[in-house]
Design a protein around this motif. Structure first.
Motif, mmCIF file in Angstrom:
data_model
loop_
_atom_site.group_PDB
_atom_site.id
_atom_site.type_symbol
_atom_site.label_atom_id
_atom_site.label_comp_id
_atom_site.label_asym_id
_atom_site.label_seq_id
_atom_site.Cartn_x
_atom_site.Cartn_y
_atom_site.Cartn_z
ATOM 1 N N GLU A 46 0.842 -1.200 0.000
ATOM 2 C CA GLU A 46 0.000 0.000 0.000
ATOM 3 C C GLU A 46 0.876 1.248 0.000
ATOM 4 N N ALA A 47 1.926 1.249 0.843
ATOM 5 C CA ALA A 47 2.834 2.394 0.903
ATOM 6 C C ALA A 47 3.585 2.566 -0.412
ATOM 7 N N LEU A 48 3.997 1.454 -1.006
ATOM 8 C CA LEU A 48 4.741 1.525 -2.260
ATOM 9 C C LEU A 48 3.872 2.090 -3.385
ATOM 10 N N THR A 49 2.631 1.622 -3.489
ATOM 11 C CA THR A 49 1.770 2.133 -4.561
ATOM 12 C C THR A 49 1.509 3.623 -4.395
ATOM 13 N N ALA A 50 1.385 4.079 -3.143
ATOM 14 C CA ALA A 50 1.199 5.510 -2.912
ATOM 15 C C ALA A 50 2.426 6.293 -3.358
ATOM 16 N N ARG A 51 3.607 5.776 -3.071
ATOM 17 C CA ARG A 51 4.826 6.477 -3.461
ATOM 18 C C ARG A 51 4.999 6.490 -4.977
ATOM 19 N N ILE A 52 4.621 5.397 -5.632
ATOM 20 C CA ILE A 52 4.714 5.363 -7.091
ATOM 21 C C ILE A 52 3.799 6.412 -7.718
ATOM 22 N N ARG A 53 2.602 6.592 -7.130
ATOM 23 C CA ARG A 53 1.709 7.645 -7.649
ATOM 24 C C ARG A 53 2.332 9.026 -7.492
ATOM 25 N N GLU A 54 3.033 9.226 -6.373
ATOM 26 C CA GLU A 54 3.603 10.545 -6.096
ATOM 27 C C GLU A 54 4.935 10.755 -6.819
ATOM 28 N N PRO A 56 6.588 8.646 -9.631
ATOM 29 C CA PRO A 56 6.672 7.506 -10.550
ATOM 30 C C PRO A 56 8.058 7.274 -11.123
ATOM 31 N N ASP A 57 8.867 8.309 -11.241
ATOM 32 C CA ASP A 57 10.185 8.135 -11.843
ATOM 33 C C ASP A 57 11.186 7.460 -10.910
ATOM 34 N N CYS A 58 10.818 7.256 -9.658
ATOM 35 C CA CYS A 58 11.736 6.617 -8.707
ATOM 36 C C CYS A 58 11.773 5.098 -8.860
ATOM 37 N N PHE A 59 10.888 4.541 -9.694
ATOM 38 C CA PHE A 59 10.793 3.094 -9.802
ATOM 39 C C PHE A 59 10.775 2.698 -11.272
ATOM 40 N N GLU A 66 8.528 -6.688 -9.832
ATOM 41 C CA GLU A 66 8.935 -7.492 -8.678
ATOM 42 C C GLU A 66 7.983 -7.282 -7.509
ATOM 43 N N ALA A 67 7.574 -6.033 -7.263
ATOM 44 C CA ALA A 67 6.660 -5.736 -6.158
ATOM 45 C C ALA A 67 5.305 -6.392 -6.381
ATOM 46 N N VAL A 68 4.808 -6.330 -7.619
ATOM 47 C CA VAL A 68 3.504 -6.930 -7.920
ATOM 48 C C VAL A 68 3.546 -8.436 -7.696
ATOM 49 N N GLU A 69 4.599 -9.087 -8.161
ATOM 50 C CA GLU A 69 4.674 -10.543 -7.998
ATOM 51 C C GLU A 69 4.830 -10.922 -6.531
ATOM 52 N N ASP A 70 5.599 -10.149 -5.772
ATOM 53 C CA ASP A 70 5.725 -10.435 -4.340
ATOM 54 C C ASP A 70 4.371 -10.294 -3.640
ATOM 55 N N ALA A 71 3.631 -9.231 -3.960
ATOM 56 C CA ALA A 71 2.318 -9.023 -3.345
ATOM 57 C C ALA A 71 1.342 -10.118 -3.764
#
Length: 371
Positions: A46-54, A56-59, A66-71
């Motif tokens: 949840e925290a990661l998806t929020a940061r990606i929205r804010e 996006p260029d950091c990932f 990798e995050a999606v498959e882990d989740a």
């Protein structure tokens, strides 16, 4: 991982309201314990998806994949550990259950948020306006989801799978027609072939159990015949076991409509689906007697745990609710499910509720010697 960022339909090939589907590619077992679709996001995700929205260029794309498959692996592990018999990927790439799909529809522009502060409710959902005819040249992304669950599911895991897909009327609820479409029905008409194409692609990809998520049908009970027409056309040519999920809304664990299925009966029994997935636990099994009005070819996934409530139902209560449903339908036509998806439920509560659901269903199966 997504942010929450037309031709006319073909004529009907069969009569609207004709008898239930006979396609049973992946028929559920009696009193099967399952889910509706979404699963709780792990806190870190949840925290990661929020940061990606804010930011996006950091990932990069590998970081996101990798995050999606882990989740997804965690969502699968939670459902398997709970003892569920049919699971999903937890919808880890979707925002709630449908908001992520708008990023894959072309012809839309986002609208400003109508309300950001105060108690959470449906008027805080993202909205869009059509600026061109709707299309989805890349599809709706569900084939990638199906491939991902295949990679993430450990070999030999004794569970069956389902794939939920949001229906055109529900998708149309967040879209204003602008100068392109006159009203919500016209937007729905444009979405019917898009969803139909996605469903057919999933079947060609090997999916045998599909679920059409149309909670908005239950929240707009005055147009049952129109809904039958939508279901008929969106499922035309889709050769799979087909479930239809109708609830009363669960955005931020809140309902959005009058919580009664009665206005949709007896019309709902003429829907061209194999199974209905209906919300009962949150309403203390009100209207359960309506199940007796369904044709004997139609199955029901009965909601026996309340996803809007943080109280965890004991297995004995789940079993009692199923026994009450058995007064109206035989076990071979019943499955046990939550009222809705778990995306709005804390993960530890979702795990406990799913465990109670599985144990309660197992109790009743044992009574009928079905295991």
């Amino acid at each position: 991982m997504r942010s929450d960022s037309t031709a006319p339909p073909a004529p009907l090939s069969r009569t609207v309201g004709s008898p239930a589907r006979v396609v049973e590619v992946d028929r559920p077992t009696p009193l099967e314990a399952t889910v509706i679709g979404s699963w709780s996001f792990p806190g870190w995700y949840e925290a990661l998806t929020a940061r990606i929205r804010e930011q996006p260029d950091c990932f990069g794309p590998f970081d996101r994949a990798e995050a999606v498959e882990d989740a997804t692996r965690l969502a699968i592990a939670d459902q398997v550990a709970a003892g569920l018999q049919r699971i999903t990927d937890g919808e880890m790439t979707r925002v709630d259950f449908n908001l992520g799909f708008y990023d894959l529809l072309e012809g839309l522009e986002p609208l400003p948020q109508e309300r950001r502060w105060g108690p959470p409710a449906h008027d805080q959902r993202s909205k869009y306006r059509c600026v061109a005819p709707l299309s989805a040249p890349r599809g709706l992304g569900t084939l990638d989801e199906w491939d991902r669950i295949g990679r993430c599911l450990p070999p030999g895991t004794p569970v069956k799978l389902k794939m939920p897909v949001p229906g055109p009327f529900t998708l149309a609820g967040c879209i204003q027609g602008g100068a392109i479409y006159a009203d919500r029905r016209a937007v729905t008409e444009a979405l019917i072939p898009i969803v139909n194409t996605e469903l057919k692609a999933l079947v060609a990809h090997g999916v045998g159990f599909l679920q059409l998520d149309e909670p908005s049908f239950a929240c707009h009970p005055g147009a049952a015949h129109d809904f039958l027409d939508v279901i008929e056309r969106v499922l035309d040519g889709v050769e799979a076991y087909m479930s239809l999920h109708l609830c009363f809304g669960n955005y931020r664990a809140r309902a959005v409509g009058w919580r009664s299925y009665r206005p949709l009966f007896p019309a709902l029994g003429r829907a061209r689906v194999n199974q209905l997935a209906l919300e009962f636990a949150s309403r203390e099994l009100a209207e359960l007697e309506l199940l007796a009005d369904l044709p004997d070819t139609m199955a029901v996934a009965v909601g026996v745990v309340d996803v809007k409530n943080t109280w965890v139902e004991p297995p004995e209560l789940v079993a009692d609710r199923l026994r009450r449903a058995l007064a109206f339908l035989p076990p071979e036509r019943l499955s046990a499910t939550p009222d809705c998806g778990f995306s709005q439920t804390a993960r530890h509560i979702a795990r406990a509720k799913a465990r109670s659901l599985a144990l309660g269903a197992a109790q009743v199966r044992a009574e009928f010697r079905l295991d």
